[in-house]
Design a protein around this motif. Structure first.
Motif, mmCIF file in Angstrom:
data_model
loop_
_atom_site.group_PDB
_atom_site.id
_atom_site.type_symbol
_atom_site.label_atom_id
_atom_site.label_comp_id
_atom_site.label_asym_id
_atom_site.label_seq_id
_atom_site.Cartn_x
_atom_site.Cartn_y
_atom_site.Cartn_z
ATOM 1 N N MET A 1 -6.975 -3.467 -3.074
ATOM 2 C CA MET A 1 -5.762 -2.744 -2.770
ATOM 3 C C MET A 1 -5.887 -2.022 -1.444
ATOM 4 O O MET A 1 -6.027 -0.814 -1.398
ATOM 5 C CB MET A 1 -5.453 -1.742 -3.867
ATOM 6 C CG MET A 1 -5.232 -2.335 -5.214
ATOM 7 S SD MET A 1 -4.955 -1.024 -6.409
ATOM 8 C CE MET A 1 -3.545 -1.692 -7.218
ATOM 9 N N PRO A 2 -5.828 -2.716 -0.346
ATOM 10 C CA PRO A 2 -6.016 -2.100 0.958
ATOM 11 C C PRO A 2 -4.898 -1.145 1.363
ATOM 12 O O PRO A 2 -5.078 -0.300 2.196
ATOM 13 C CB PRO A 2 -6.110 -3.284 1.907
ATOM 14 C CG PRO A 2 -5.451 -4.409 1.210
ATOM 15 C CD PRO A 2 -5.630 -4.152 -0.258
ATOM 16 N N GLY A 3 -3.734 -1.234 0.766
ATOM 17 C CA GLY A 3 -2.617 -0.379 1.143
ATOM 18 C C GLY A 3 -2.756 1.058 0.685
ATOM 19 O O GLY A 3 -2.040 1.924 1.150
ATOM 20 N N LEU A 4 -3.651 1.357 -0.223
ATOM 21 C CA LEU A 4 -3.793 2.720 -0.729
ATOM 22 C C LEU A 4 -4.415 3.669 0.275
ATOM 23 O O LEU A 4 -4.165 4.863 0.232
ATOM 24 C CB LEU A 4 -4.615 2.720 -2.015
ATOM 25 C CG LEU A 4 -3.979 2.047 -3.228
ATOM 26 C CD1 LEU A 4 -4.950 2.083 -4.397
ATOM 27 C CD2 LEU A 4 -2.682 2.722 -3.604
ATOM 28 N N PRO A 7 -1.553 5.645 2.867
ATOM 29 C CA PRO A 7 -0.889 6.900 2.485
ATOM 30 C C PRO A 7 -1.852 8.089 2.441
ATOM 31 O O PRO A 7 -1.498 9.188 2.845
ATOM 32 C CB PRO A 7 -0.321 6.610 1.094
ATOM 33 C CG PRO A 7 -0.189 5.136 1.044
ATOM 34 C CD PRO A 7 -1.325 4.609 1.889
ATOM 35 N N ALA A 8 -3.063 7.862 1.975
ATOM 36 C CA ALA A 8 -4.053 8.945 1.937
ATOM 37 C C ALA A 8 -4.368 9.422 3.350
ATOM 38 O O ALA A 8 -4.479 10.626 3.597
ATOM 39 C CB ALA A 8 -5.314 8.484 1.230
ATOM 40 N N ALA A 9 -4.493 8.504 4.271
ATOM 41 C CA ALA A 9 -4.772 8.880 5.655
ATOM 42 C C ALA A 9 -3.614 9.668 6.246
ATOM 43 O O ALA A 9 -3.821 10.617 7.006
ATOM 44 C CB ALA A 9 -5.058 7.635 6.488
ATOM 45 N N ALA A 10 -2.390 9.297 5.887
ATOM 46 C CA ALA A 10 -1.218 10.017 6.393
ATOM 47 C C ALA A 10 -1.191 11.446 5.864
ATOM 48 O O ALA A 10 -0.894 12.384 6.598
ATOM 49 C CB ALA A 10 0.061 9.281 5.998
ATOM 50 N N VAL A 11 -1.510 11.621 4.587
ATOM 51 C CA VAL A 11 -1.499 12.962 3.984
ATOM 52 C C VAL A 11 -2.643 13.803 4.531
ATOM 53 O O VAL A 11 -2.464 14.983 4.839
ATOM 54 C CB VAL A 11 -1.599 12.862 2.442
ATOM 55 C CG1 VAL A 11 -1.772 14.232 1.826
ATOM 56 C CG2 VAL A 11 -0.367 12.183 1.880
ATOM 57 N N ARG A 42 1.887 19.441 0.974
ATOM 58 C CA ARG A 42 1.207 18.678 2.010
ATOM 59 C C ARG A 42 2.013 17.436 2.401
ATOM 60 O O ARG A 42 1.997 16.997 3.542
ATOM 61 C CB ARG A 42 -0.181 18.274 1.517
ATOM 62 C CG ARG A 42 -1.145 17.944 2.613
ATOM 63 C CD ARG A 42 -2.553 17.825 2.076
ATOM 64 N NE ARG A 42 -3.510 17.670 3.150
ATOM 65 C CZ ARG A 42 -4.794 17.511 2.976
ATOM 66 N NH1 ARG A 42 -5.302 17.500 1.769
ATOM 67 N NH2 ARG A 42 -5.603 17.370 3.991
ATOM 68 N N PHE A 43 2.753 16.858 1.452
ATOM 69 C CA PHE A 43 3.583 15.694 1.732
ATOM 70 C C PHE A 43 4.753 16.038 2.651
ATOM 71 O O PHE A 43 5.212 15.203 3.413
ATOM 72 C CB PHE A 43 4.132 15.081 0.443
ATOM 73 C CG PHE A 43 3.101 14.313 -0.324
ATOM 74 C CD1 PHE A 43 2.698 13.054 0.078
ATOM 75 C CD2 PHE A 43 2.526 14.852 -1.460
ATOM 76 C CE1 PHE A 43 1.746 12.344 -0.626
ATOM 77 C CE2 PHE A 43 1.575 14.153 -2.179
ATOM 78 C CZ PHE A 43 1.183 12.898 -1.755
ATOM 79 N N THR A 44 5.252 17.256 2.588
ATOM 80 C CA THR A 44 6.402 17.628 3.409
ATOM 81 C C THR A 44 6.037 17.730 4.891
ATOM 82 O O THR A 44 6.925 17.778 5.732
ATOM 83 C CB THR A 44 7.015 18.958 2.943
ATOM 84 O OG1 THR A 44 6.043 19.994 3.059
ATOM 85 C CG2 THR A 44 7.494 18.855 1.508
ATOM 86 N N LEU A 45 4.759 17.749 5.216
ATOM 87 C CA LEU A 45 4.330 17.790 6.606
ATOM 88 C C LEU A 45 4.408 16.433 7.271
ATOM 89 O O LEU A 45 4.390 16.332 8.489
ATOM 90 C CB LEU A 45 2.886 18.317 6.682
ATOM 91 C CG LEU A 45 2.679 19.728 6.139
ATOM 92 C CD1 LEU A 45 1.185 20.052 6.108
ATOM 93 C CD2 LEU A 45 3.437 20.753 6.959
ATOM 94 N N ILE A 46 4.502 15.363 6.473
ATOM 95 C CA ILE A 46 4.587 14.004 7.004
ATOM 96 C C ILE A 46 6.046 13.688 7.282
ATOM 97 O O ILE A 46 6.870 13.706 6.360
ATOM 98 C CB ILE A 46 4.009 12.974 5.992
ATOM 99 C CG1 ILE A 46 2.596 13.354 5.613
ATOM 100 C CG2 ILE A 46 4.080 11.569 6.564
ATOM 101 C CD1 ILE A 46 2.062 12.572 4.447
ATOM 102 N N PRO A 47 6.414 13.409 8.516
ATOM 103 C CA PRO A 47 7.828 13.167 8.845
ATOM 104 C C PRO A 47 8.488 12.073 8.006
ATOM 105 O O PRO A 47 9.632 12.207 7.609
ATOM 106 C CB PRO A 47 7.794 12.765 10.319
ATOM 107 C CG PRO A 47 6.527 13.336 10.832
ATOM 108 C CD PRO A 47 5.559 13.330 9.679
ATOM 109 N N SER A 48 7.790 11.003 7.690
ATOM 110 C CA SER A 48 8.408 9.909 6.948
ATOM 111 C C SER A 48 8.615 10.236 5.481
ATOM 112 O O SER A 48 9.425 9.594 4.811
ATOM 113 C CB SER A 48 7.559 8.645 7.067
ATOM 114 O OG SER A 48 6.287 8.851 6.488
ATOM 115 N N SER A 49 7.943 11.235 4.931
ATOM 116 C CA SER A 49 8.099 11.578 3.521
ATOM 117 C C SER A 49 8.819 12.903 3.315
ATOM 118 O O SER A 49 9.058 13.317 2.191
ATOM 119 C CB SER A 49 6.748 11.634 2.818
ATOM 120 O OG SER A 49 5.991 12.708 3.306
#
Length: 54
Positions: A1-4, A7-11, A42-49
């Motif tokens: 599952m390389p896609g996981l 998102p962790a890196a973004a957060v 912490r998720f609200t700091l990511i512009p896409s989320s």
């Protein structure tokens, strides 16, 4: 599952405003152990989320 890892890196590119861990670290519990999931603020700091109403 390389896609996981993406998102962790973004957060983890931001400090957590809840548990105050530095960027690059997973969120922590009050006892200092790794939390089972990231803190919501912490998720609200990511512009896409961030909510679209902001």
């Amino acid at each position: 599952m390389p896609g996981l890892a993406e998102p962790a890196a973004a957060v983890e590119q931001f400090d957590c405003p809840t548990c105050e861990v530095p960027a690059g670290s997973a969120c922590r519990t009050r006892g200092g152990k790794v939390a089972t999931k990231y803190h919501t603020p912490r998720f609200t700091l990511i512009p896409s989320s961030a909510p679209s109403w902001r």
